[in-house]
Design an enzyme around this catalytic site. Structure first.
Site: not given
Length: 556
Positions: A207, A270
């Protein structure tokens, strides 16, 4: 060189809260995932990606992690996680889990210790605490803004009751950013990765992978430079994509590579960056295995932009677009293609909604599945689910909506629970309480059960496409061919390419039917009904993709 399993894999994202509810409380959980894993296997996927199921106060749906080595009770237990991993592997599915290294929860033990400690302490050095500016330090340390709205700094009250330092949070105040220049932070996350690798996971989705390291001195963003979505995609802001972040991932790669076995353990970034070339820096041979291809997701239904992004992606992966067959110039980081996830509006709605949106989403799925590399599917896209845009304010949970005072709709609309069966909500998502977000009654015709009875359904299209992709010699893991060859000389708004041996894909992105040339062979699959072949021509309706198999080549 042996091809890595991830290079051609179909990854299926499971947003755990909304996939399936196993205990009847209206919230998806690991028990529900366990029950519904055969759906992913039957679809034809190779791997699952599980969103965070760790202990969390759920301010940001689990992306505010209080304990990254335990399962939140709303999702189950560590035993449940182990059962999901084992069952997935029994079904032939790899398992990728989220790791959230940019920040912790404000309820984590580390942040509680930081609040209790003094300025300059070891405990505070794990985060980004700074003195404020202006009289009595009453102004934030710099002008950075939260991605969810408002300032990126919150002032604390010191243990003695006095106004104190400020801490950085690029998201909500409940998500304090870690200081990745601190060696203890780096060591802790290596330990977290080992914890889950030792439990059998096959990889991690990272993330906010581009946000871990901030510029030295935490300088102001220059006046006139936007800090929201436009800033992220158009500028190198001092809190995104700093060069030192690559040191972190080189260390992580060494750890992943130390887990010897027949199949590699992998990591996926990401990183919301505007250009495939900048993304490629994250997938150099000694760093991560992949980075999500968000430029492709953002290309829309625009033939020129799609071709541009496809070319840029292949160029970044294959050194000028000429790709070796077994490894790429970025160290095995084969291209990947993304149409949806839990942070963006669903493809059906982004592509126009209604019948047009459904047609385009179906066509877009066949386009990405025909391209070389891996594909990331978001749960429900195989059902053609639209964005739920009329959720009442009182049921919305996304901090984007809450922190903007309702000005921004947030991401709840793409997170509505999956409809499995039946004629009314909760559509077998839960055997007990109402789903945590309400499902539209109109989804009765979109359930898995209903679509399994319809040979023309979107689910049937996905299953057929993935079956062909797994068996055709030009596609997926079978392919030994170089990158696609574009077919030129076609009408404006039509994209077509060939892949050897004997495969062609054509996409009509116009608002009317188009006649395209086809070689001798057979129609493999189409996202919508097409007319019969007349000579060497096939009429392709608007917003439609066709797959063709032959021994010849298409020419304009």
């Amino acid at each position: 060189m042996r091809r890595g399993w991830w290079q051609d894999a179909i990854f299926y994202q499971i947003y755990v809260r909304s996939f399936a509810d196993g205990d009847g409380d209206g919230v998806g959980d690991l028990g529900g995932v366990l029950k519904r894993l055969p759906h992913v296997r039957d679809l034809g996927a190779d791997a699952i990606w599980l969103t965070p199921f760790y202990r969390s106060p759920m301010v940001d749906a689990g992306y505010d992690v209080a304990d990254p080595r335990d399962v939140d009770p709303v999702f189950g237990t560590l035993v449940d996680a182990d059962r999901v991993f084992e069952r997935a592997h029994d079904l032939g599915l790899k398992v990728v889990v989220d790791v959230v290294p940019n920040h912790t929860s404000h309820e984590s033990a580390w942040f509680a210790a930081a609040l209790a400690a003094a300025p300059g302490s070891v405990e505070r050095s794990r985060y980004l605490f700074r003195d404020g500016r202006g009289p009595n330090g009453a102004e934030p340390p710099n002008n950075w803004l939260s991605q969810f709205g408002g300032p990126a700094w919150t002032r604390i009250t010191e243990p003695d009751g006095a106004f104190g330092q400020w801490y950085l949070h690029l998201y909500t105040p409940a998500q304090p950013d870690l200081n990745w220049r601190n060696l203890e932070v780096r060591s802790e996350y290596l330990s977290i990765l080992r914890f889950w690798l030792d439990r059998g996971v096959d990889g991690f989705r990272i993330d906010v992978a581009h946000g871990l390291v901030k510029a030295l001195g935490l300088p102001d963003v220059p006046d006139g430079v936007p800090q929201g979505w436009a800033g992220r995609l158009g500028h190198r802001l001092p809190y995104w994509d700093q060069p030192e972040v690559h040191d972190v991932y080189r260390t992580w790669r060494r750890l992943l590579d130390s887990y010897a076995g027949p199949d590699a353990r992998i990591a996926i970034a990401e990183a919301w960056l505007p250009e495939p070339a900048r993304l490629a820096a994250y997938t150099r041979p000694d760093e991560l295995h992949q980075a999500f291809n968000f430029p492709y997701l953002l290309a829309g239904w625009d033939p020129d932009r799609l071709r541009e992004v496809i070319d840029e992606t292949l160029h970044a992966a294959g050194s000028g677009g000429v790709a070796p067959t077994r490894a790429t110039a970025s160290g095995g980081a084969a291209p990947n293609w993304v149409l949806g996830n839990h942070d963006v509006a669903r493809a059906v709605t982004r592509f126009g909604g209604g019948r047009v949106g459904v047609a385009r989403a179906r066509a877009a799925a066949l386009l990405e599945l025909a391209l070389p590399g891996s594909v990331y599917l978001y749960q429900g896209d195989e059902l053609g689910l639209p964005e739920v845009e009329d959720l009442a304010a009182e049921v919305r949970r996304d901090p984007v909506f809450l922190r903007s005072g309702g000005r921004l709709p947030g991401r709840d609309g793409c997170r509505v629970p999956i409809p499995w069966a039946g004629h009314a909500p909760p559509f077998d998502f839960s055997a007990g309480g109402a789903p945590w977000l309400p499902q539209p009654a109109s989804w009765a015709e979109l359930t898995v059960e209903a679509q399994e009875r319809d040979p023309d359904s979107t689910l049937a299209l996905y299953r057929a496409a993935l079956r062909i992709r797994r068996t055709h010699p030009a596609l997926g893991v079978n392919s030994t061919s170089p990158w696609p060859t574009w077919v030129d000389g076609l009408p404006a708004g039509v994209l077509a390419f060939t892949r050897e041996p004997g495969f062609a894909c054509a996409v009509n992105l116009t608002d009317g039917p188009v006649s395209v040339p086809v070689p001798t062979g057979e129609l493999l699959l189409a996202s919508a009904p097409v007319g019969p072949v007349a000579g060497d021509r096939l009429v392709v309706p608007s917003d439609t993709t066709v797959w063709w198999s032959s021994d010849g080549r298409v020419s304009g």
